[in-house]
Scaffold this motif. Structure first.
Motif, mmCIF file in Angstrom:
data_model
loop_
_atom_site.group_PDB
_atom_site.id
_atom_site.type_symbol
_atom_site.label_atom_id
_atom_site.label_comp_id
_atom_site.label_asym_id
_atom_site.label_seq_id
_atom_site.Cartn_x
_atom_site.Cartn_y
_atom_site.Cartn_z
ATOM 1 N N ARG A 36 -17.142 4.319 4.318
ATOM 2 C CA ARG A 36 -18.121 3.714 5.224
ATOM 3 C C ARG A 36 -19.385 4.576 5.291
ATOM 4 O O ARG A 36 -20.503 4.079 5.190
ATOM 5 C CB ARG A 36 -17.531 3.543 6.629
ATOM 6 N N GLU A 37 -19.204 5.869 5.446
ATOM 7 C CA GLU A 37 -20.346 6.781 5.531
ATOM 8 C C GLU A 37 -21.174 6.733 4.253
ATOM 9 O O GLU A 37 -22.401 6.730 4.297
ATOM 10 C CB GLU A 37 -19.856 8.205 5.811
ATOM 11 N N ASN A 38 -20.512 6.660 3.101
ATOM 12 C CA ASN A 38 -21.221 6.605 1.831
ATOM 13 C C ASN A 38 -21.960 5.285 1.634
ATOM 14 O O ASN A 38 -23.019 5.255 1.024
ATOM 15 C CB ASN A 38 -20.259 6.865 0.664
ATOM 16 N N VAL A 39 -21.411 4.203 2.157
ATOM 17 C CA VAL A 39 -22.101 2.914 2.085
ATOM 18 C C VAL A 39 -23.312 2.933 3.008
ATOM 19 O O VAL A 39 -24.420 2.555 2.620
ATOM 20 C CB VAL A 39 -21.152 1.746 2.452
ATOM 21 N N ILE A 40 -23.135 3.415 4.217
ATOM 22 C CA ILE A 40 -24.199 3.402 5.217
ATOM 23 C C ILE A 40 -25.364 4.301 4.810
ATOM 24 O O ILE A 40 -26.531 3.938 4.982
ATOM 25 C CB ILE A 40 -23.650 3.789 6.603
ATOM 26 N N ASP A 41 -25.069 5.484 4.259
ATOM 27 C CA ASP A 41 -26.178 6.379 3.905
ATOM 28 C C ASP A 41 -26.811 6.059 2.551
ATOM 29 O O ASP A 41 -27.760 6.707 2.143
ATOM 30 C CB ASP A 41 -25.763 7.851 4.001
ATOM 31 N N GLY A 42 -26.298 5.034 1.859
ATOM 32 C CA GLY A 42 -26.927 4.606 0.612
ATOM 33 C C GLY A 42 -26.382 5.281 -0.624
ATOM 34 O O GLY A 42 -26.844 4.996 -1.733
ATOM 35 N N SER A 43 -25.404 6.169 -0.492
ATOM 36 C CA SER A 43 -24.813 6.807 -1.667
ATOM 37 C C SER A 43 -24.089 5.790 -2.543
ATOM 38 O O SER A 43 -24.012 5.955 -3.759
ATOM 39 C CB SER A 43 -23.821 7.896 -1.257
ATOM 40 N N LEU A 44 -23.536 4.760 -1.923
ATOM 41 C CA LEU A 44 -22.937 3.640 -2.651
ATOM 42 C C LEU A 44 -23.819 2.419 -2.377
ATOM 43 O O LEU A 44 -23.640 1.726 -1.376
ATOM 44 C CB LEU A 44 -21.501 3.376 -2.167
ATOM 45 N N PRO A 45 -24.782 2.155 -3.238
ATOM 46 C CA PRO A 45 -25.721 1.057 -2.983
ATOM 47 C C PRO A 45 -25.073 -0.326 -3.103
ATOM 48 O O PRO A 45 -24.010 -0.463 -3.720
ATOM 49 C CB PRO A 45 -26.801 1.249 -4.043
ATOM 50 N N PRO A 46 -25.699 -1.335 -2.522
ATOM 51 C CA PRO A 46 -25.173 -2.698 -2.602
ATOM 52 C C PRO A 46 -24.944 -3.122 -4.059
ATOM 53 O O PRO A 46 -25.749 -2.821 -4.937
ATOM 54 C CB PRO A 46 -26.275 -3.547 -1.964
ATOM 55 N N GLY A 47 -23.817 -3.797 -4.272
ATOM 56 C CA GLY A 47 -23.479 -4.270 -5.604
ATOM 57 C C GLY A 47 -22.641 -3.303 -6.423
ATOM 58 O O GLY A 47 -22.155 -3.649 -7.492
ATOM 59 N N THR A 48 -22.449 -2.083 -5.934
ATOM 60 C CA THR A 48 -21.671 -1.083 -6.659
ATOM 61 C C THR A 48 -20.200 -1.500 -6.698
ATOM 62 O O THR A 48 -19.619 -1.830 -5.672
ATOM 63 C CB THR A 48 -21.786 0.300 -5.979
ATOM 64 N N ARG A 49 -19.608 -1.477 -7.895
ATOM 65 C CA ARG A 49 -18.181 -1.768 -8.039
ATOM 66 C C ARG A 49 -17.407 -0.498 -7.691
ATOM 67 O O ARG A 49 -17.714 0.577 -8.189
ATOM 68 C CB ARG A 49 -17.852 -2.196 -9.463
ATOM 69 N N LEU A 50 -16.400 -0.634 -6.849
ATOM 70 C CA LEU A 50 -15.589 0.499 -6.425
ATOM 71 C C LEU A 50 -14.281 0.503 -7.216
ATOM 72 O O LEU A 50 -13.441 -0.383 -7.039
ATOM 73 C CB LEU A 50 -15.316 0.431 -4.923
ATOM 74 N N SER A 51 -14.123 1.481 -8.068
ATOM 75 C CA SER A 51 -12.939 1.590 -8.911
ATOM 76 C C SER A 51 -11.801 2.247 -8.140
ATOM 77 O O SER A 51 -11.935 3.372 -7.652
ATOM 78 C CB SER A 51 -13.279 2.426 -10.152
ATOM 79 N N GLU A 52 -10.679 1.542 -8.056
ATOM 80 C CA GLU A 52 -9.513 2.092 -7.361
ATOM 81 C C GLU A 52 -9.061 3.397 -8.008
ATOM 82 O O GLU A 52 -8.759 4.368 -7.310
ATOM 83 C CB GLU A 52 -8.347 1.103 -7.398
ATOM 84 N N GLU A 53 -9.012 3.399 -9.319
ATOM 85 C CA GLU A 53 -8.516 4.576 -10.036
ATOM 86 C C GLU A 53 -9.413 5.791 -9.794
ATOM 87 O O GLU A 53 -8.936 6.877 -9.443
ATOM 88 C CB GLU A 53 -8.427 4.287 -11.532
ATOM 89 N N THR A 54 -10.714 5.605 -9.944
ATOM 90 C CA THR A 54 -11.649 6.726 -9.780
ATOM 91 C C THR A 54 -11.646 7.264 -8.355
ATOM 92 O O THR A 54 -11.493 8.462 -8.136
ATOM 93 C CB THR A 54 -13.079 6.287 -10.173
ATOM 94 N N ILE A 55 -11.800 6.366 -7.396
ATOM 95 C CA ILE A 55 -11.864 6.808 -5.997
ATOM 96 C C ILE A 55 -10.529 7.389 -5.556
ATOM 97 O O ILE A 55 -10.483 8.403 -4.859
ATOM 98 C CB ILE A 55 -12.309 5.648 -5.075
ATOM 99 N N GLY A 56 -9.438 6.768 -5.975
ATOM 100 C CA GLY A 56 -8.109 7.285 -5.636
ATOM 101 C C GLY A 56 -7.905 8.701 -6.148
ATOM 102 O O GLY A 56 -7.388 9.570 -5.438
ATOM 103 N N ASN A 57 -8.329 8.957 -7.399
ATOM 104 C CA ASN A 57 -8.211 10.304 -7.967
ATOM 105 C C ASN A 57 -9.118 11.302 -7.254
ATOM 106 O O ASN A 57 -8.723 12.432 -6.983
ATOM 107 C CB ASN A 57 -8.518 10.287 -9.463
ATOM 108 N N LEU A 58 -10.352 10.881 -6.952
ATOM 109 C CA LEU A 58 -11.299 11.786 -6.290
ATOM 110 C C LEU A 58 -10.832 12.177 -4.883
ATOM 111 O O LEU A 58 -11.005 13.319 -4.462
ATOM 112 C CB LEU A 58 -12.684 11.148 -6.219
ATOM 113 N N LEU A 59 -10.255 11.221 -4.166
ATOM 114 C CA LEU A 59 -9.824 11.495 -2.792
ATOM 115 C C LEU A 59 -8.365 11.920 -2.704
ATOM 116 O O LEU A 59 -7.897 12.323 -1.642
ATOM 117 C CB LEU A 59 -10.055 10.255 -1.913
#
Length: 167
Positions: free
Chosen positions: A31-54
């Motif tokens: 949520r914080e990354n979406v709100i501050d613009g780090s994840l701009p509108p239209g960005t595809r969120l990869s389960e594998e990538t985000i899951g590994n990073l977090l």
């Protein structure tokens, strides 16, 4: 184990129930990354990538995606994945209509405050608004999102013609 022992044991576990789930914590990060613009509108969120990073499972991540979808921050497209929601023109109009109502009331309340700090508020707000506009002109969209937060109360240009609204 007696009933009293069991009841005491359960009561000591109660504070654990007040903590947030991992999915809620992951949702907070996203949520914080979406709100501050780090994840701009239209960005595809990869389960594998985000899951590994977090360091979380896909199930936890899917739950976080579901929570953010309920908040209309993310959109799930069948057979395509999860994306950061793009705002329609009507969404932006609604946001700014609400901001105008809230910010006008806040500026009026600030003008009524007796603290010496509040006497400089309109000037500081206009300076912040101008700085945000400068950053946007120079292409700093994500930075501008962070700049807007402290100066969200900046009056619209049409209000500058009516100083009585600021005091």
């Amino acid at each position: 184990m007696t009933a009293a022992d069991w009841a005491e044991r359960l009561s000591t576990a109660r504070p654990l129930l007040d903590r947030a789930s991992t999915a809620e914590l992951v949702a907070d990060v996203l949520r914080e990354n979406v709100i501050d613009g780090s994840l701009p509108p239209g960005t595809r969120l990869s389960e594998e990538t985000i899951g590994n990073l977090l360091g979380v499972s896909r199930n936890t991540l899917r739950e976080a995606f579901r929570l953010l979808s309920y908040e209309n921050l993310l959109v799930h497209e069948l057979h395509r994945g999860v994306f950061v929601r793009k705002l329609a023109a009507a969404d932006v109009a609604d946001i700014y209509a609400m901001r105008r109502i809230l910010e006008t009331a806040s500026v009026r309340a600030a003008g009524a405050a007796t603290s010496p700090t509040w006497k400089t508020t309109p000037r500081r707000l206009r300076a912040g608004r101008d700085e945000t506009a400068r950053v946007l002109r120079n292409g700093g969209g994500a930075t501008a999102g962070r700049l807007r937060r402290p100066f969200a109360l900046a009056p619209h240009r049409s209000e500058e013609a009516h100083p009585r609204r600021l005091t």
